[in-house]
Design an enzyme around this catalytic site. Structure first.
Site, PDB file in Angstrom:
ATOM      1  N   SER A 130      -0.289   1.321  -2.079  1.00  0.00           N
ATOM      2  CA  SER A 130       0.601   2.519  -2.121  1.00  0.00           C
ATOM      3  C   SER A 130       1.489   2.650  -3.527  1.00  0.00           C
ATOM      4  O   SER A 130       2.061   3.814  -3.739  1.00  0.00           O
ATOM      5  CB  SER A 130       1.866   2.185  -1.063  1.00  0.00           C
ATOM      6  OG  SER A 130       2.020   0.968  -1.167  1.00  0.00           O
ATOM      7  N   HIS A 159      -5.231   6.570   0.573  1.00  0.00           N
ATOM      8  CA  HIS A 159      -3.886   6.323   1.028  1.00  0.00           C
ATOM      9  C   HIS A 159      -3.368   6.741   2.517  1.00  0.00           C
ATOM     10  O   HIS A 159      -3.109   7.938   2.515  1.00  0.00           O
ATOM     11  CB  HIS A 159      -2.824   6.589  -0.101  1.00  0.00           C
ATOM     12  CG  HIS A 159      -1.584   6.358   0.131  1.00  0.00           C
ATOM     13  ND1 HIS A 159      -0.500   7.124  -0.383  1.00  0.00           N
ATOM     14  CD2 HIS A 159      -0.908   5.326   0.466  1.00  0.00           C
ATOM     15  CE1 HIS A 159       0.711   6.628  -0.204  1.00  0.00           C
ATOM     16  NE2 HIS A 159       0.878   5.461   0.522  1.00  0.00           N
TER      17      HIS A 159
END
Ligand code: NAD
Length: 734
Positions: free
Chosen positions: A437, A458
């Site tokens: 992240s 992601h």
């Protein structure tokens, strides 16, 4: 007619099969809307037809609603002509009215999902039979794109289930499964799969044989609105309480919500013909608002385009990932394993110990069980899906994978080690994706022997609920890897955006500015309750302090520490970093341990008392004071939205993003950016670049450089340009 087939049987019952050619799902296209009045006329005037059953010829459903691209075309492009729009809206509404008043019995055999205009079509029938299949949803979800039902739904649903139930269903866009729809009074009968046409015909036959005319309940003299209308003591309560509740949900940001309430309030006081005209009037008024136009563009049109791979590099042959390995079976890894198993992908789930891998698989099992218990999976399918996930510690099982996604701890060394071990098992051309992240992809790709196949994929938490996936390109990521990553995201039915590498990428970077502006306000001495209330008033799902608690304060603290290490002298601590550090050091990690800006052991949560010592409120600004209270609140709202939008513009100038569709939809789906705006780029365009720059300059002069706009915005403002005018749809054309 090209969309409807009519077969009249020996009893004189017409079976109308709705089947839009060349499409997998029926929608109310402009061609369908043109043909519905013709269809109704035929049913009405053909003496051989005694009654009609309307069903769908599609396996995928009855009808998914209006084709917003078709319907809103003229209005969205700015060429909206009020009279034309009203006439078009009334054409459909009037045809549905003609259907229910044609005197002949009409039944809908609902053999698949019926949403929006699809459900409204069936509400104009006198009898509704739905098949008992939990995949079928019945609902009026128009509010989700800034509209409300405009095909009679506001009037018919209200007359069927009462003001309170109808308003709840329409203001939340909630859909019903078949048995719930029966319980609520929306359909008359639930039958086994494949039996709806027969049951509908049986009802019509009975009606014809008894010589009874088919009349809707609301056209009977004795009709009374369930629960009472506006001039009924109980009914008026619905409007009084309902108004307050809607205001609480929407903070006045959505004209659709207000106009929906008006259509119901006014419509329930008059007979149906007048009620439907009132509905059309408010519907068109809503359709023409900037909010509806921006929401339709981002949440419907752009979403549809991105979901079809609009940003996929052309020229790379389509791939179909069949086997994908997930490394790290924690919260994210297990969620990823679940969504890909559900899409029919064979999944290897690896962790350091068998116990940890099994724990990840147990999470998959739990989520699949929920679907099984809701009837969304058969036992056989459940067994097959669960069986397609292998929990292991053995990297050899990676062999044959089309893709590996790592979701191990957020630590460079561990990720580098996992990359090397996984790549040793991967065939040429297979892709390695990182679910990091925060760690820049280009740096992580240094551990890879083939950085052209290394990419960021992601996901957002919780993976099973969040619809967005942010694909991040490292400096060396190749076109083939982008295409394969996109093919994977589309296969698991999520919406992809593609962004370039940057600290925090696109979504985390811009979202964090919302949290940081909240921290700045806290440091300035605003009360925490005020800050969070103002946050909600902007249209964000929660306030900045609440969302900070959700994200986890220790994560924020760790990221700050890592960023300080990475940037050295260039590091500038973000707003309120000291407050967060003290809280984390005192064991307050946010919602996850029940202690953050709020204490979570009470219901509702309460602001942590100790916060007033760490961040004392300043007399005079802890709550807005007269006579400038409204102006103060507006200023705080402006700061929260502008701060995020300025960061989005910076991302644009730096090349992190370059497509307004991705920037807008990524913001709404990724971090909940106020949906009524259509996204941050629509927000800037909507205000107008010159005005936006002027306000941002004022904010920068008052509060600091964080509001400083990039040169790009000044240049565009000087030329009178907009993002959608200048850049859209960039990648699709490339
Ligand atoms: P987590 O702690 O729940 O799970 C990490 C898992 O990785 C653990 O089960 C751990 O045993 C396993 N693991 C660690 N080292 C390993 C190794 N060498 N080989 C195999 N397995 C190993 O963490 P998480 O919240 O699932 O986050 C995982 C990744 O996803 C992180 O990079 C994180 O930044 C990222 N991410 C997290 C979120 C979020 O909201 N939590 C959102 C997006 C991305």
């Amino acid at each position: 007619m090209e969309n409807f087939k009519i077969d009249v049987d020996a009893d004189g019952i017409a079976l109308v099969t709705f089947d839009v050619p060349g499409r997998s799902m029926n929608t109310l296209t402009s061609s369908v809307m043109k043909e519905i009045p013709e269809l109704v006329e035929r049913i009405k005037t053909d003496d051989a037809i005694k009654g009609a059953v309307i069903t769908s010829g599609k396996a995928s459903g009855f009808c998914a609603g209006a084709d917003l691209g078709d319907m809103a075309g003229g209005v969205l492009s700015g060429g909206g002509d009020l009279q034309k729009a009203f006439d078009a809206g009334w054409k459909l509404n009037g045809a549905f009215r003609a259907l229910e008043t044609c005197g002949k019995p009409i039944a809908a055999a609902i053999n698949g999902l019926a949403l929006g205009g699809g459900l409204e079509f069936t509400l104009a029938a006198h009898y509704r039979v739905v098949e008992n299949d939990n995949k079928i949803q019945l609902g009026l979800p128009e509010i989700k794109v800034g509209l409300f039902p405009g095909g009679g739904g506001t009037q018919r649903l209200t007359r069927l289930v009462g003001v309170q139930n109808a308003m709840m269903a329409m203001s939340e866009g909630k859909s019903f499964r078949p048995n719930d729809a029966k319980g609520a009074g929306i359909v008359h009968e639930v039958v086994e799969k494949g039996q709806s046409v027969e049951a509908a015909k049986a009802w019509i036959k009975g009606k014809v044989e008894s010589g009874g005319k088919a009349v809707q309940p609301w056209d009977e003299k004795s009709f009374k609105l369930p629960g009472g209308g506006p001039y009924h003591p109980a009914g008026i309560q619905n409007f009084m309480v309902g108004n307050a509740m809607l205001r609480k949900q929407s903070y006045g940001n959505y004209p659709a919500v207000v106009n929906l309430m008006k259509a119901v309030y006014e419509g329930t006081q008059v007979p149906m013909d007048a009620a439907l005209r009132i509905e059309t009037r408010y519907f068109i008024k809503t359709l023409m608002t900037p909010q509806a136009q921006a929401m339709i563009r981002s949440l419907f049109l752009s979403k549809q385009e991105l979901d079809k791979g609009a940003v996929r590099p052309a020229g790379v042959p389509k791939s179909d990932p069949k086997k994908v390995t997930v490394i790290g079976a924690g919260m994210m890894g297990a969620g990823i394993a679940y969504v890909q198993a559900l899409a029919g992908i064979e999944t290897i789930l690896i962790d350091q110990t068998q116990e940890a891998a099994d724990k990840g698989k147990a999470h998959v099992e739990e989520l699949l069980k929920k679907r099984l218990s809701r009837g969304q999976l058969t036992q056989e399918k459940y067994d097959a899906l669960l069986g397609s996930v292998t929990a292991t510690t053995d990297y050899d099982l990676i062999k044959g994978s089309d893709l590996v996604i790592e979701a191990v701890f957020e630590n460079r060394e561990i990720k580098a080690d996992v990359t090397r071990r996984a790549e040793a098992q991967l065939a040429e051309g297979a892709v390695f994706g990182s679910n990091t992240s925060t760690l820049p992809i280009t740096g992580l790709a240094e551990a890879s022997v083939r950085p052209e196949d290394f990419i960021g994929i992601h996901f957002f938490s919780p993976v099973d609920k969040m619809m967005l996936v942010e694909i991040i390109l490292g400096e060396k990521t190749g076109q083939a890897a982008i295409a394969k990553a996109l093919d994977y995201v589309l296969k698991i039915k999520k919406t992809p955006i593609v962004v370039n590498d940057s600290r925090g990428f696109y979504t985390s970077r811009c979202f964090s500015t919302f949290l940081m502006e909240g921290m700045a306000m806290l440091e300035e001495g605003y009360g925490p309750a005020l800050i969070d209330n103002v946050g909600r008033m902007t249209g964000m799902p929660r306030g900045p302090l609440e969302m900070h608690d959700d994200v986890a304060l220790d994560l924020s603290y760790k990221i700050a520490k890592q960023t300080a290490l990475d940037l050295g002298d260039k590091y500038v601590p973000s707003e309120g970093a000291d407050i967060v550090a003290k809280m984390v050091e005192g064991g307050r990690f946010g919602r996850k341990n029940g202690k953050g800006f709020y204490d979570y052991d009470t219901k509702p949560k309460t602001i942590w008392k100790g916060l007033s010592e760490l961040a004392p409120t300043t007399k005079g600004i802890d709550q807005p004071e007269e006579p400038t209270a409204f102006a103060q609140i507006d200023e705080l709202k402006t700061r929260l939205l502008y701060r995020q939008a300025v960061e989005v513009a910076r991302c644009w100038e730096e090349g992190v993003i370059d497509d307004p569709r991705e920037a807008d939809l990524g913001a709404i789906l990724g971090w909940g950016f106020a949906p009524w705006t259509g996204g941050p780029i629509s927000f800037i365009d909507g205000i107008g670049l010159a005005k936006f720059v002027e306000t941002a300059d004022r904010l920068a002069a008052t509060y600091g450089d964080r509001f400083k706009v990039p040169q790009l915005l000044r240049d565009m403002a000087a030329k009178g340009e907009t993002f959608y005018g200048k850049f859209s749809p960039q990648k699709a054309a490339a």
